[in-house]
Write a protein that holds these residues in place. Structure first.
Motif, PDB file in Angstrom:
ATOM      1  N   SER A  36      -1.501   6.870  -2.065  1.00 41.42           N
ATOM      2  CA  SER A  36      -1.329   5.468  -2.432  1.00 41.42           C
ATOM      3  C   SER A  36       0.131   5.323  -2.845  1.00 41.42           C
ATOM      4  O   SER A  36       0.658   6.170  -3.560  1.00 41.42           O
ATOM      5  N   SER A  37       0.771   4.294  -2.337  1.00 43.44           N
ATOM      6  CA  SER A  37       2.204   4.109  -2.575  1.00 43.44           C
ATOM      7  C   SER A  37       2.512   2.656  -2.897  1.00 43.44           C
ATOM      8  O   SER A  37       1.883   1.750  -2.352  1.00 43.44           O
ATOM      9  N   VAL A  38       3.489   2.473  -3.758  1.00 43.07           N
ATOM     10  CA  VAL A  38       4.004   1.143  -4.052  1.00 43.07           C
ATOM     11  C   VAL A  38       5.357   1.029  -3.362  1.00 43.07           C
ATOM     12  O   VAL A  38       6.214   1.912  -3.501  1.00 43.07           O
ATOM     13  N   TYR A  39       5.516  -0.051  -2.608  1.00 45.88           N
ATOM     14  CA  TYR A  39       6.748  -0.309  -1.871  1.00 45.88           C
ATOM     15  C   TYR A  39       7.480  -1.502  -2.470  1.00 45.88           C
ATOM     16  O   TYR A  39       6.850  -2.457  -2.902  1.00 45.88           O
ATOM     17  N   ARG A  40       8.813  -1.411  -2.465  1.00 49.76           N
ATOM     18  CA  ARG A  40       9.662  -2.514  -2.913  1.00 49.76           C
ATOM     19  C   ARG A  40      10.503  -2.955  -1.716  1.00 49.76           C
ATOM     20  O   ARG A  40      11.068  -2.128  -1.011  1.00 49.76           O
ATOM     21  N   LYS A  41      10.558  -4.266  -1.526  1.00 48.31           N
ATOM     22  CA  LYS A  41      11.389  -4.796  -0.449  1.00 48.31           C
ATOM     23  C   LYS A  41      12.826  -4.888  -0.935  1.00 48.31           C
ATOM     24  O   LYS A  41      13.100  -5.432  -1.992  1.00 48.31           O
TER      25      LYS A  41
END
Length: 159
Positions: A142-147
């Motif tokens: 599970s990963s959190v991505y930032r634009k």
């Protein structure tokens, strides 16, 4: 006059015309918001799926700089065995990418993506690295991505 009487009755029956127009305006705004939200969701999913595809490609090519570019400068990885920052993660990749070593074929599957905000998204799924000798490494993530101005970058991963 019959016409005047008829119009007066119509106006009397439609005293909430302003209310109806306001309700219609709110309804129209909600439809537009849902449409915009759907577009943002579609864009986020499309962009992140492209990022996963690109990561598979550059892994195959052994392009460590491109792989490093997938990760945000504030990246943290957390698992049962360790907590790693970006520098430590890249060092692991350098060992894997050593000349002549079989780095395997990376594949993401069952990936689900949920926007959290305009510039944050959650992605989870499975990874598999298949090696020439037939062995495989399988994991869920599970990963959190930032634009960022350069695209989506992973800021946190748990696996």
């Amino acid at each position: 006059c019959l016409i005047h009487s008829r119009n007066a009755k119509w106006r009397a029956g439609n005293t909430s015309k302003g209310h109806n127009m306001k309700t219609f305006s709110i309804f129209l705004a909600l439809i537009m918001l849902v449409s915009i939200s759907s577009a943002v969701l579609a864009d986020t999913e499309t962009e992140l799926r492209a990022a996963f595809d690109y990561l598979e490609q550059v892994w195959e090519e052994g392009d460590l700089d491109a792989i490093r570019g997938h990760y945000h400068s504030d990246f943290v990885s957390y698992s049962d065995s360790a907590e790693l920052n970006l520098k430590q993660r890249v060092e692991d990749f350098e060992i894997i990418m050593e000349e002549g070593k079989d780095r395997g074929v990376l594949e993401f599957s069952d990936v689900q993506i949920r926007p959290l905000d305009d510039d944050l998204a959650l992605a989870w799924g499975r990874t598999q690295i298949s090696f020439k000798d037939g062995t495989e490494l399988n994991s869920s993530f599970s990963s959190v991505y930032r634009k960022t101005p350069f695209g989506w970058s992973v800021i946190f991963t748990h696996n």
